[in-house]
Design an enzyme around this catalytic site. Structure first.
Site, PDB file in Angstrom:
ATOM      1  N   LYS A  28      -1.055  -5.133   4.168  1.00 40.50           N
ATOM      2  CA  LYS A  28      -1.897  -5.721   4.882  1.00 40.50           C
ATOM      3  C   LYS A  28      -1.646  -6.356   6.243  1.00 40.50           C
ATOM      4  O   LYS A  28      -0.399  -7.057   6.351  1.00 40.50           O
ATOM      5  CB  LYS A  28      -2.827  -6.890   4.146  1.00 40.50           C
ATOM      6  CG  LYS A  28      -4.115  -7.533   4.731  1.00 40.50           C
ATOM      7  CD  LYS A  28      -5.011  -6.611   5.258  1.00 40.50           C
ATOM      8  CE  LYS A  28      -5.340  -5.876   4.445  1.00 40.50           C
ATOM      9  NZ  LYS A  28      -6.333  -4.487   5.196  1.00 40.50           N
ATOM     10  N   ASP A  74       0.808  -1.156  -0.028  1.00 40.93           N
ATOM     11  CA  ASP A  74       0.043   0.091  -0.001  1.00 40.93           C
ATOM     12  C   ASP A  74       0.988   1.328  -0.051  1.00 40.93           C
ATOM     13  O   ASP A  74       0.281   2.229  -0.337  1.00 40.93           O
ATOM     14  CB  ASP A  74      -1.034  -0.055   1.221  1.00 40.93           C
ATOM     15  CG  ASP A  74      -2.088  -1.106   1.202  1.00 40.93           C
ATOM     16  OD1 ASP A  74      -1.752  -2.319   1.415  1.00 40.93           O
ATOM     17  OD2 ASP A  74      -3.066  -0.800   0.567  1.00 40.93           O
TER      18      ASP A  74
END
Ligand code: MRU
Length: 355
Positions: free
Chosen positions: A255, A244
């Site tokens: 995650k 991300d």
């Protein structure tokens, strides 16, 4: 309904009906429902609720959403148009805090406006539509290139472990971490993929296992706490995950649970690869410590997915959605431009120059 989930577009623009079109990922794998969203609050919710999720797909969705907001603005002057666009942009930027692609895509859309201030509002709206489409098409191309580079690191028959879903459902096509696997399948490779279920929202079970199975790939679902056992047994030759945000020093945010997988990989001497489009590299964030980690509602860990609550009522919970993997644990970061190895600080800077 199509047999293979890959035949659906994860996110697209229906310009005629002023709609952001997505697969509702919260219903997968039990139901394939296509949502056609026309209200900004529904688009915001779609990102917040993970109906559309995964860093690149969030970026594409945000670009389309902010274009649709701009299209509705009834302003005749540039100043008024820009003011209302900025309000829409700020609103969308608050949907989720961690994936840098959300902010990157919105900033890129804003740049279209500031760089064309001499044009009419109607002309700018057309440029915004083109930019949103470009962001999506570029993502397809980028993911394919990531897949090509990733494929050079593995061989037919290898066991690959992945966490969360960094597949087509998280991007415009192919995925990042799953791109080498999808591309390899097209070329006749038979990888054996192990998908961690990815508590608490189960992207590994609901999305990765579904996406790979649906595409005819040998996938085995494991609970997150089985990763060590599976690695020790010799079944895994490489680990591929998405991300991300990559900080300037190569720390990676992905995650929750990813850092644990990386620590295990180091212990068992298994290469740990992070796949990321260059847009996910954030050189303005020096290290992983500065990345804002999203915290989500406790119901996601205490009752969602279960027939009844699994904890005493009001028990304290902590539900961070992401964690930071230390750059020392990462074998390489794979972008569309190639394979980046340590020293990450210098090599990530070099790779950003290629944009
Ligand atoms: O909370 P999610 O499902 O949006 O988290 C997704 C991930 O962490 C992915 O691994 C990451 O966004 C990369 S997607 C190509």
């Amino acid at each position: 309904m199509c047999e293979n989930i890959l035949e659906y577009e994860t996110v697209s623009l229906d310009d005629e009906n002023n709609a952001l079109v997505i697969i509702d990922q919260t219903l997968l794998p039990n139901k394939i429902e296509i949502l056609s969203l026309t209200e900004q609050k529904d688009m915001w919710n779609a990102i917040y609720l993970l109906q559309v999720r995964g860093a690149p797909a969030i970026g594409v969705a945000a670009a389309i959403a902010v274009y649709l907001a701009a299209k509705q603005i009834k302003a005749s002057t540039y100043g008024e148009f820009y003011k209302q666009f900025t309000e829409a942009k700020i609103y969308l930027s608050k949907a989720r805090p961690t994936a840098v692609n959300l902010f990157w895509a919105l900033d890129r859309m804003e740049k279209v406006i500031t760089e064309n201030s001499e044009k009419s509002v109607d002309e700018i709206k057309i440029l915004l539509k083109n930019e949103a489409k470009k962001i999506k098409n570029e993502d397809i191309d980028i993911c394919k290139k990531i897949g090509e580079h990733g494929l050079t690191l593995i061989k037919d028959g290898d066991g690959i472990l992945t966490h969360c879903n960094a597949g087509q459902l998280a991007t415009a096509k192919y995925g990042t971490a799953l791109s080498p696997i999808h591309l390899g399948r097209e070329r006749g490779c038979r990888f054996k993929v192990f998908a961690c279920e990815t508590r608490p929202l189960l992207q590994g079970a609901r999305l990765t296992a579904f996406e790979l199975y649906s595409n005819g790939i040998d996938v085995t679902l494991i609970c997150d706490n089985m990763a060590s056992h599976v690695m020790k047994s010799g079944r895994i030759q490489a680990i591929f995950v998405g991300c991300d945000r990559v900080a300037a020093n190569g720390d990676v945010c992905n995650k929750i649970g990813t850092s644990g997988v990386a620590i295990l990989a180091k212990h068992y001497d298994i290469p740990f690869y992070v796949c990321a489009p260059t847009s996910t590299i954030d050189l303005n964030t020096p290290t992983g410590d500065e990345i804002h980690i999203e915290e989500r509602p406790s119901a996601e860990i205490t009752e969602m997915w279960f027939k009844q609550p699994i904890t005493p009522k009001d028990v304290k919970t902590y539900n961070p959605a992401f964690d930071i993997t230390d750059n020392k644990l990462i074998t390489a970061i794979i972008t569309e431009h190639g394979i980046i190895r340590a020293p990450f600080f210098e090599n990530l800077r070099e790779s950003r120059k290629k944009i």
